[in-house]
Design a protein around this motif. Structure first.
Motif, PDB file in Angstrom:
ATOM      1  N   GLU A  47      23.734  -6.107  56.473  1.00  0.00           N
ATOM      2  CA  GLU A  47      23.615  -6.061  57.928  1.00  0.00           C
ATOM      3  C   GLU A  47      22.160  -6.089  58.362  1.00  0.00           C
ATOM      4  O   GLU A  47      21.766  -6.856  59.224  1.00  0.00           O
ATOM      5  N   LEU A  87      20.066 -16.209  71.975  1.00  0.00           N
ATOM      6  CA  LEU A  87      21.463 -16.290  71.541  1.00  0.00           C
ATOM      7  C   LEU A  87      21.682 -15.738  70.122  1.00  0.00           C
ATOM      8  O   LEU A  87      22.552 -14.893  69.923  1.00  0.00           O
ATOM      9  N   PRO A  88      20.892 -16.183  69.113  1.00  0.00           N
ATOM     10  CA  PRO A  88      21.171 -15.673  67.763  1.00  0.00           C
ATOM     11  C   PRO A  88      21.065 -14.157  67.686  1.00  0.00           C
ATOM     12  O   PRO A  88      21.835 -13.497  66.965  1.00  0.00           O
ATOM     13  N   MET A 135      24.155 -12.664  69.089  1.00  0.00           N
ATOM     14  CA  MET A 135      25.243 -12.848  68.120  1.00  0.00           C
ATOM     15  C   MET A 135      25.194 -11.732  67.080  1.00  0.00           C
ATOM     16  O   MET A 135      26.212 -11.135  66.748  1.00  0.00           O
ATOM     17  N   VAL A 136      23.993 -11.483  66.550  1.00  0.00           N
ATOM     18  CA  VAL A 136      23.856 -10.459  65.524  1.00  0.00           C
ATOM     19  C   VAL A 136      24.188  -9.096  66.101  1.00  0.00           C
ATOM     20  O   VAL A 136      24.856  -8.290  65.465  1.00  0.00           O
ATOM     21  N   TYR A 143      26.233  -8.521  68.487  1.00  0.00           N
ATOM     22  CA  TYR A 143      27.684  -8.487  68.650  1.00  0.00           C
ATOM     23  C   TYR A 143      28.364  -8.174  67.328  1.00  0.00           C
ATOM     24  O   TYR A 143      29.266  -7.343  67.250  1.00  0.00           O
ATOM     25  N   VAL A 144      27.878  -8.857  66.268  1.00  0.00           N
ATOM     26  CA  VAL A 144      28.535  -8.733  64.973  1.00  0.00           C
ATOM     27  C   VAL A 144      28.211  -7.400  64.307  1.00  0.00           C
ATOM     28  O   VAL A 144      29.071  -6.769  63.701  1.00  0.00           O
ATOM     29  N   ASN A 145      26.968  -6.950  64.437  1.00  0.00           N
ATOM     30  CA  ASN A 145      26.542  -5.756  63.702  1.00  0.00           C
ATOM     31  C   ASN A 145      26.770  -4.452  64.458  1.00  0.00           C
ATOM     32  O   ASN A 145      27.019  -3.432  63.844  1.00  0.00           O
ATOM     33  N   PHE A 146      26.619  -4.478  65.785  1.00  0.00           N
ATOM     34  CA  PHE A 146      26.747  -3.227  66.525  1.00  0.00           C
ATOM     35  C   PHE A 146      27.890  -3.283  67.519  1.00  0.00           C
ATOM     36  O   PHE A 146      28.810  -2.512  67.460  1.00  0.00           O
ATOM     37  N   ASN A 147      27.778  -4.234  68.451  1.00  0.00           N
ATOM     38  CA  ASN A 147      28.723  -4.335  69.557  1.00  0.00           C
ATOM     39  C   ASN A 147      28.863  -3.010  70.296  1.00  0.00           C
ATOM     40  O   ASN A 147      29.943  -2.650  70.731  1.00  0.00           O
ATOM     41  N   HIS A 190      29.288 -10.142  55.944  1.00  0.00           N
ATOM     42  CA  HIS A 190      27.871 -10.145  56.312  1.00  0.00           C
ATOM     43  C   HIS A 190      27.056 -11.129  55.486  1.00  0.00           C
ATOM     44  O   HIS A 190      26.080 -11.693  55.973  1.00  0.00           O
ATOM     45  N   PHE A 247      27.423 -14.531  56.910  1.00  0.00           N
ATOM     46  CA  PHE A 247      26.766 -14.540  58.206  1.00  0.00           C
ATOM     47  C   PHE A 247      25.251 -14.696  58.030  1.00  0.00           C
ATOM     48  O   PHE A 247      24.611 -15.509  58.701  1.00  0.00           O
TER      49      PHE A 247
END
Lengths: 384, 384
Positions: A71, A112-113, A116-117, A119-123, B70, B73
């Motif tokens: 992560e 954007l990237p 995205m990260v 969103y994927v890692n924490f959100n 991950h 990703f």
């Protein structure tokens, strides 16, 4: 090698309008600085991950470790992707001279990237409420997609805020160094307290090389400038700050370090959104005889302004925040609404290097205020 | 919006030397194409990860899933970072006109993040040996750091190979489309066989948008070119291929799709390494009267060549791979050693669009050969 690259890059040149003979100065050195930063980071990436115990490869089988912090690794790469993308877009802006609406679109793309990260890692889109509204809204509020919009706008703000407080020798780099050093100082304090160690380590990893390349640039960009930095550097610096603010989870504190930029933005609003006529360049005027800078001005008839513009101008006039000359034919001449001109309104014509020193000093004072707000004051609104 | 950006970018212009009146054509459209690709990829990133069952967020708590991929990703982001970095460096090359040694250094820099990810995620540096040497060297051999050097050199080769087989309308984009389509075709075959599904899916994710933007560019870049692509596009395309080859684990197959580029490189070696004098531009000459392309030439005295150069030239002459005119004073005039000139040596002066068509046809034939080598022949050397 650096010398040769400097020579090659020199064909993008720009006149220094605040000097006696308008010397040609190589422009857009920011792209060189940005690339140096990226290469340094690329070479650095494996170091923190190789020496973590949990990340060691099994030497016999060569198998990858089960607990490798993928992560964190993805975060670091996404951060570099956003910064690299912003350098690319900034350089394109320098070369192609994009319009304003693209200047707002570009950082959004580059963020954007990062989002995205996130969103994927924490959100995590929950905002902790200050104490005095908790009875109304509860301890925390999940603002969902608005949190992403907030983060995107943060990047747009950081990149453009540095870019509009610019134009005199050394100011862009100087303010970036002060902000970068403030962030680094804050990270060290937080590390000493043992708060969110990973986030602040991540920020330090990015801030140290950023300060290193910026100090090198400062050597050549300070008064009298031998090189100009171009939009590239402003975008690069702004995006680096936004990245550490977002992925380091201290975006509110980050904004506290941007107080002079926020003031400059608010002061510029009447001209940026064309409530008051805005000339193409709002730099101060250089007086060849005295070598001092004078305010640059804009002219308008009060009856040409729309009601909102009129209100803004009247407020600024009554607060004595702008110069004001009424001509016999009803035209009004005021200074252009930038912090640089405001310094000249306050102190009268001064030397270019003095304006930079004053603004950088103000930036340092604002950092101290920010730390006071962050530490003693924040405990009134949130937990200590 | 695209129209306006095209207008802005037009100030970087370049003469088309193979047209009647040398029209000015906007140059370096590659940067626009590259950025479009990046934005498309940024928007695409969350899609494959959001819909994987293992990757779903816990809706109630918003907690991130335990089994989120991950690693994959991080790979995707590192791939985009390498490509973005290469676009940046390519654009810098277009604007600043870098020297040859930097052209070799730049892709190496841009590959670094990719190699980092490879190191962290796989670190497999074992090469499976062909059957007939297994008795000597064993089933496989761990070549360690040399595997990383090989991957770095692959990126340098891919980026520059496309860049040196270039210069006539549509050739850079055309060959990239053929190579991209070949890779896509290969991925689909492998997916149908169920081999290494993840790797080939990853490659397809990158190849589809790459082909989309390249086809759009082809529309404007094909004969007669309305736009030129610049080094940016060549670097961008080459790096995209290298990325999918490295992270998709099919770098050997990838090289098979580069046969025309390899031939062009080998044919160019005597001039690239200055065994034979190399003019700044080796493009064919345009005859205004007939509108046909003629070979461009280089002149030298045989006695000025060093022994290795002499050997190379003699081999090429005896194999009838170069034109050869000896003057009375001992000077020799040959064509420049590029595949484009070789086509003209073979067929005599032809029209520019015919040269492109011939070379693209050759590229397609080479792809078919590559697939034959990959499938029926490889099973003789490796397991089926």
């Amino acid at each position: 090698m650096q010398k040769r690259q400097l020579q090659m890059i020199m064909f993008i040149k720009c006149k220094d309008l605040c000097k006696r003979d308008n010397p040609q100065v190589p422009e857009s050195l920011g792209v060189l600085i940005g690339c140096t930063f990226l290469v340094a980071m690329f070479l650095f990436i494996p170091i923190p991950y190789t020496f973590e115990e949990s990340a060691l490869f099994d030497i016999k089988t060569g198998a990858k470790p089960a607990t490798f912090p993928h992560e964190k690794f993805a975060e670091m790469i996404a951060a570099l992707l956003s910064i690299c993308c912003m350098i690319l877009l900034g350089f394109a802006d320098d070369v192609l001279d994009l319009r304003w609406r693209h200047k707002l679109l570009l950082p959004t793309m580059a963020t954007l990237p990062l989002l995205m990260v996130y969103y994927v890692n924490f959100n995590i889109t929950t905002v902790i409420m200050p104490k005095f509204v908790r009875s109304l809204l509860g301890y925390s509020l999940d603002i969902g997609v608005f949190y992403y919009i907030y983060m995107g706008m943060l990047a747009v703000f950081c990149t453009n805020a540095i870019n509009i407080l610019a134009g005199i020798n050394g100011l862009e780099v100087g303010q970036s160094i002060v902000i970068g050093a403030s962030i680094l100082f804050y990270n060290v304090i937080e590390l000493a307290f043992g708060h969110q160690v990973d986030c602040h380590k991540f920020s330090i990893y990015l801030m140290l090389p950023f300060l290193a390349v910026s100090l090198a640039l400062w050597k050549y960009n300070k008064y009298p400038s031998q090189v100009f930095v171009g939009d590239t550097y402003c975008y690069f610096a702004g995006m680096t700050f936004a990245v550490v603010g977002i992925l380091g989870h201290f975006s509110k504190t980050l904004l506290l370090f941007f107080i002079p930029q926020i003031l400059n933005f608010l002061y510029s609003v009447p001209q940026l959104f064309h409530f008051v006529p805005c000339p193409r360049h709002r730099l101060p005027k250089y007086d060849v005889r005295t070598e001092l800078l004078h305010i640059s001005t804009t002219e308008f008839h009060l009856k040409d302004l729309n009601p909102l513009g009129l209100l803004m101008v009247r407020i600024l006039k009554n607060l004595k925040l702008i110069s004001w000359q009424e001509q016999v034919d009803g035209r009004v001449i005021t200074n252009n609404f930038t912090l640089i001109n405001f310094v000249l309104v306050l102190f009268g014509p001064v030397h270019e290097s003095v304006v930079t020193q004053f603004l950088l000093g103000f930036q340092v004072i604002c950092t101290l205020c920010a730390l006071i707000i962050r530490y003693p004051l924040a405990s009134y609104f949130y937990e200590a």
